[in-house]
Design an enzyme around this catalytic site. Sequence first.
Site, mmCIF file in Angstrom:
data_model
loop_
_atom_site.group_PDB
_atom_site.id
_atom_site.type_symbol
_atom_site.label_atom_id
_atom_site.label_comp_id
_atom_site.label_asym_id
_atom_site.label_seq_id
_atom_site.Cartn_x
_atom_site.Cartn_y
_atom_site.Cartn_z
ATOM 1 C CB SER A 414 -21.427 -18.518 -16.709
ATOM 2 O OG SER A 414 -20.728 -18.007 -17.802
ATOM 3 C CG HIS A 435 -24.256 -14.181 -17.668
ATOM 4 N ND1 HIS A 435 -25.239 -15.129 -17.787
ATOM 5 C CD2 HIS A 435 -23.145 -14.719 -18.220
ATOM 6 C CE1 HIS A 435 -24.723 -16.208 -18.370
ATOM 7 N NE2 HIS A 435 -23.460 -15.977 -18.630
ATOM 8 C CD GLU A 447 -29.023 -14.765 -17.417
ATOM 9 O OE1 GLU A 447 -27.897 -15.111 -17.037
ATOM 10 O OE2 GLU A 447 -29.999 -15.534 -17.398
ATOM 11 C CG ASN A 485 -25.711 -20.348 -18.737
ATOM 12 O OD1 ASN A 485 -26.171 -20.439 -19.878
ATOM 13 N ND2 ASN A 485 -24.592 -19.684 -18.464
#
Length: 688
Positions: A414, A435, A447, A485
């Site tokens: 992540s 991701h 991602e 994130n």
Amino acid sequence: MKIGDVTTMEIVNQVAIVQTDAPPVNALAAPVRAGLVTALQSAIADPSVHAIVLSCAGRTFHAGADITELSTGPVSPTLGELLALLEQCPKPVVAALHGTTLGGGLELALTAHYRIAAEDARVGLPEVQLGLIPGAGGTQRLPRVCGVGPALDIITSGRHVNAGEALTLGIVDRLVPAASLAAAAREWAHELIATGAPCRRVSERAIEGTRDAQHAVISAFTAAQGKAFSRLHAPAAAIRAVQAAVDQPFAAGLASERAEFVKLLQDPQSRALRHLFFAERALSKSRFISKEAAPLPIHRVGVVGAGTMGGGIAMNFLNAGIPVHLVEVSAEALERGLSVIRRNYASSAAKGKLTAEAVTTRLGLLASSTDLASLSDCDLVIEAIYENMDAKLELFGRLDGLVKPSAILASNTSYLDIERMGQATRRPQQVLGLHFFSPANVNRLLEVVRTASASSETLATGLAVAKRIRKLGVLVGNAHGFVGNRMLAQRQREADKLILEGALPWDVDRVLETFGLPMGPFRMRDLAGMDIGWNRTASASSTVREILCEQGRLGQKTKSGYYDYDESRRATPSTVAERIVLDFAAEHGYVRRPISDEEILERCLYPMVNEGARILAEGIAERASDIDMVWTTGYGWPVWTGGPMHWADQVGLAHIVERLRHYESLYGADFVPSEHLQRIAAAGGSLG
Ligand code: T1G
């Protein structure tokens, strides 16, 4: 013979065959409309012509108006002018549909007198997905061919209708194999001539059923939508336009539709949705991927780690028909992972989403073991082990020695540094991040993390894999938290502070859910599980979240977190959690105060925009619209705002900078406006 830049017309045995060739989708742009007007005028005037066929070359019949033109003023001949000419044509016109006949393309076909389609064709009126409604008679003609109910469904959903359903509904009259469409359309035109068939105008048809019955259908449909359309303007406008088709003569109904359409054209929601239409299509273009780069063929995928993410990742490939080999460290962990996969498929089958044979086929593609060496023939190996860099470095080193030289290695991390993982191998040019977002087999966002060493081919493979497993692949740079994130952390930080300063978790959730996010930060934590990243042994009641975990309030899975949950997982603000928040705030010297909804919204969202500007300045995202795609696809950011960056441009960057400075004066460095944001704001520019 050439009739216009993109239009040809051949006259064969009294039939004028008009063909448009305007790649990529024969959108009804100005040259296309001009060519069709010229062709129709010529065919009408030509005494040797007794019928006309309208067709397109390439992959599809007209796939709609040219969306790029919608932001500029109409250019004559307008689509309305073209369709008026077509409608009044005194010679029968056959529209030959293939590919995806959508929007204005279907409106043109419905204005023709007869419609023949390839068996694999699809039709639709997807304007609502652009925040619009059909603006060239679709809301008036479709009810006249298939009735009010199906018309409302098709127009307000924007869904594609396959050829079989289109035939059943009367949207098309005949279906033929795609290969024989041109010939069949010509033969039908001859037949129409031979039988003296009339120019069958949809506008002259009555809508099936009595007026009362039609009103009842509209009322029932509207009631059934409940809150589905509550935030979007277009679906309600579409219903009003169909109501006009029922209540008004055709010409008046057309005018009512036009008025609704023109209003939506200026609506910020439509601008936002049209922005996202092109944002999604921009994703496949990257300065980091050379045009010559060919994606590596992926025939077999390895997944290391059969936990929640690993299992979900594996399912994506099984669902796409790609064999997967799943590896775990122990037989017990492997079995746990396999049972979750089986349970997920069983649940889909029970809900009727998958047939039993589809489940069997997919599970038949799944192999598993506790031996990494079993991945030796995989073309792509994705690690989804726990978030520990040392463990990942060791794993990449081992994989590098086991898998074939051409294999690509990917990490599902992540936020960790994927370039470092690549450097632990002899193939850093074949290492990237993939991701996935939880739940990995459902969330459409992927991602694709670009490291400094990754080759064009590797990156092209990452995007190709995303497309193949029906994910939205967004190429992002290799920085802590990548894009999604990294911006989320800004919001979470402020949310955690706000509940100590005076708000409560449900205040923050309410404000963000009212804005349009599907779930506020605290409800989201309860859903994901409070103990993600929580270390039981090291936990020292240092945050509200640690205390909740220490008290076993892990969220929905324990029926208690920030909220209490009943049997059907309905959430109620928890007095226990409230007490914990208030006690923690008191113990840490917070003097609580009333906090406005506006402050909650600004403090949660403006730092995200600020971080997005930094991400752009650092080149971690190539375009502001890429960031909008990450957030609308992966986190449910309300699409009608266009995504955080498009939304910020509408709010006004100067205002956002001013508010960030205000909060900086109160709360310090977390709110310092980024250089990039200040520079663009000062220049009166926009992020997108
Ligand atoms: N206008 C302009 N460009 C379009 C376009 C359109 N309608 N449709 C596609 N493109 C471009 C797209 O940007 C991309 O360009 C390329 O074509 C391939 O698209 C009056 C007002 C047809 C199902 O909403 O749903 O009619 O990136 O990658 O996956 O009532 O495109 O290559 O430079 O999506 O095979 C209504 C929108 C318009 C259909 C094909 N029509 N398009 O999908 O290819 S509003 C639509 C699609 C209207 C009237 C109103 C899909 C597709 P580039 P693609 P695809």
